[in-house]
Structure formats: C-alpha cells, structure tokens
Design an enzyme around this catalytic site. Structure first.
Site, PDB file in Angstrom:
ATOM      1  N   ASP A  81       4.909  -6.587  -0.243  1.00 24.07           N
ATOM      2  CA  ASP A  81       4.399  -6.053  -1.500  1.00 24.07           C
ATOM      3  C   ASP A  81       5.509  -5.872  -2.513  1.00 24.07           C
ATOM      4  O   ASP A  81       6.694  -6.017  -2.211  1.00 24.07           O
ATOM      5  CB  ASP A  81       3.674  -4.716  -1.267  1.00 24.07           C
ATOM      6  CG  ASP A  81       4.332  -3.878  -0.165  1.00 24.07           C
ATOM      7  OD1 ASP A  81       5.573  -3.776  -0.174  1.00 24.07           O
ATOM      8  OD2 ASP A  81       3.615  -3.347   0.683  1.00 24.07           O
ATOM      9  N   ASP A 141      -2.089   8.114   5.325  1.00 26.80           N
ATOM     10  CA  ASP A 141      -3.548   7.987   5.231  1.00 26.80           C
ATOM     11  C   ASP A 141      -4.051   6.736   5.953  1.00 26.80           C
ATOM     12  O   ASP A 141      -5.210   6.361   5.810  1.00 26.80           O
ATOM     13  CB  ASP A 141      -4.001   7.964   3.774  1.00 26.80           C
ATOM     14  CG  ASP A 141      -3.367   6.838   2.965  1.00 26.80           C
ATOM     15  OD1 ASP A 141      -2.670   5.982   3.560  1.00 26.80           O
ATOM     16  OD2 ASP A 141      -3.566   6.807   1.730  1.00 26.80           O
ATOM     17  N   HIS A 196      -2.857   3.569   5.593  1.00 22.95           N
ATOM     18  CA  HIS A 196      -2.779   2.283   4.900  1.00 22.95           C
ATOM     19  C   HIS A 196      -1.675   1.408   5.487  1.00 22.95           C
ATOM     20  O   HIS A 196      -0.689   1.891   6.028  1.00 22.95           O
ATOM     21  CB  HIS A 196      -2.608   2.463   3.391  1.00 22.95           C
ATOM     22  CG  HIS A 196      -1.256   2.942   2.940  1.00 22.95           C
ATOM     23  ND1 HIS A 196      -1.033   4.205   2.454  1.00 22.95           N
ATOM     24  CD2 HIS A 196      -0.057   2.313   2.874  1.00 22.95           C
ATOM     25  CE1 HIS A 196       0.231   4.336   2.109  1.00 22.95           C
ATOM     26  NE2 HIS A 196       0.853   3.188   2.360  1.00 22.95           N
TER      27      HIS A 196
END
Length: 260
Positions: free
Chosen positions: A67, A136, A138
């Site tokens: 990313d 969370d 991800h």
C-alpha cells in the site's frame, strides 16, 4: 491455516525470515509481497543480517509493497516507498528497480491501481506475502467492511487507523485520509501468506482472524479460506486464542521437513 505461537517479535522475525530464505533457495526469482508498519520490522532486520552475514541473495527477487498513502510526497519519511527502501531494499541485495510500490501521486489513481494489478500478474503473482494485522482486524489497508473480493484500489482510512499511524507523523492532521492498497482478493491470490502480529493490543484481532467467523468486519478472517497461511504471533497476541495450547502442540510436533 497454521498458527505458530512464539516468545517475542525477534523470534517471529527469525521464523518468517526462514520461510523467505527457504523460498529463495527453491525459487531465486521469487516474488515477495511486502508489508509496512511495526510487525514486519524484525523480519526485515533478520533478512538484512542474513544478507550481510550469510550471503542471502535476493538479487533475482521481485517485490511489491501492499500500500501507499495518497498525496504524500515520495520522499516523505512516512511514505511507504521510503519505509520499504529504508527498512528493506537498502539493506539487502535486491535490485531497487525490482521493488514496486503503488503510486499515491498518480494523476489517474484508478488507472494506476489497475496497472499495479497488471504488474503483479505479469511478474507471475506473489509467491510469499508478508502481512501485519490492524487492531480492528484489517490487512493491508482493507478496513472493516471491505469487499472480500476486492482488488487494488483507493480506500478511506478509519479515524482509528489514522490515530494508530500518527506516531509516524508530526501530528494527526498530517496523516492522509486516503491510501492505495492491494485488495483482499489480491492478497488471497498469493501462494503463501505469512502474517505477523504481536502485543496484547492485537489479541482480539488475532482471535477474530483465526477463530472467529469469516466476516468483513474482521477482514483478516478471510485468510481462513486461504490454502497456505501461516500466522506467527507472540504470547501476548495469542492470549485470547481458545485453542492456543493446541496450536503449540501441533507446531511442536511438526516435522522439520515440512517448513512453514
């Protein structure tokens, strides 16, 4: 899915590095998927050590980062292009021209995302994808609610993720709101996934990843469907696993020839 519980982050890094080393011995021109964040750093430290001290050769390997922030200049110290260069490519024998990062400054981000998918496919696909895990659940920057079939695309970061990443910037206001990230479907195409997670703050996410239902609210749980995923966690991150003792028993009894 194989779950390996180790003592600490350094041991996790050594174990993950051994998987990379074994892959390169079999396939010198392997394609690696690189994550950023804190979790992979011990792995990159160990690969650097092996490159310097043991002659680990990555000269024929190719790498693709997961990313990149949208709108952040390429030489910003928190850009993932900079992080990958600083923590990985400058410390091992890989050709920098073979290390690729999504372009968060592209004039046409949609076309750039499609081109990144094409580049991964043209390279033969990812042989080994390194992942971290958000608190969370991800993976990459595929935030809760992400499509489990998604490809490389633009995502909006949750405020929690921005706060988590603010430590890499001078202030929260400097953290971009958008990123380009490989999609969940892109990650699932990798032949082997090695996910690293450490610390008590990741314990519930690790539980959801390994033992919870497969749900977009814990995106990493989709890896339960992956044919070859290795989850390496320290004792604190493993503390919420209901079957932690069983995972230890399985790994302790595993024959050496199987590898990860």
């Amino acid at each position: 899915m194989e779950v390996v519980v180790v003592k600490d982050a350094r041991e996790a890094g050594r174990l993950a590095a051994s998987a990379v080393t074994a892959l390169l011995a079999r396939t010198p021109d392997a394609v690696l998927g690189l994550a950023t964040g804190s979790s992979p750093l011990p792995l990159y430290d160990e690969l650097a050590r092996r490159s310097t001290e043991e002659g680990l050769d990555l000269s024929r390997a190719t790498a693709f980062a997961l990313d990149e922030y949208v709108g952040l200049r390429r030489d910003h110290p928190a850009s993932y292009r900079s992080v990958i260069r600083r923590e990985f490519s400058e410390r091992v024998t890989i050709d920098p021209a073979r290390v690729h990062t999504p372009d968060g400054l592209a004039g046409d981000l949609v076309a750039s995302c499609a081109a990144y998918e094409d580049a991964i496919r043209d390279a033969g696909g990812i042989d080994l994808q390194i992942l971290g895990l958000g608190a969370d659940g991800h993976i990459g920057f595929n935030e809760p609610g992400s499509s489990l079939a998604s490809r490389t695309r633009i995502k909006t970061l949750t405020e929690q993720t921005r706060r988590d990443n603010a430590r890499f910037f001078s202030s929260l206001s400097e953290v971009p709101h958008h990123v380009v990230t490989q999609g969940v479907g892109t990650i699932m195409d990798a032949r082997h996934v090695v996910l690293l997670a450490g610390g008590a703050a990741k314990a519930q996410a690790v539980h959801g990843l390994v033992e919870g239902p497969v749900t977009a609210m814990c995106v990493g749980s989709v890896l339960q469907f992956h044919p070859h995923t290795t989850v390496i966690v320290d004792e604190a991150a493993a503390s919420a696993l209901l079957l932690a003792d069983y995972y230890r028993q399985v790994y302790d009894g595993k024959p050496d020839w199987q590898g990860l």
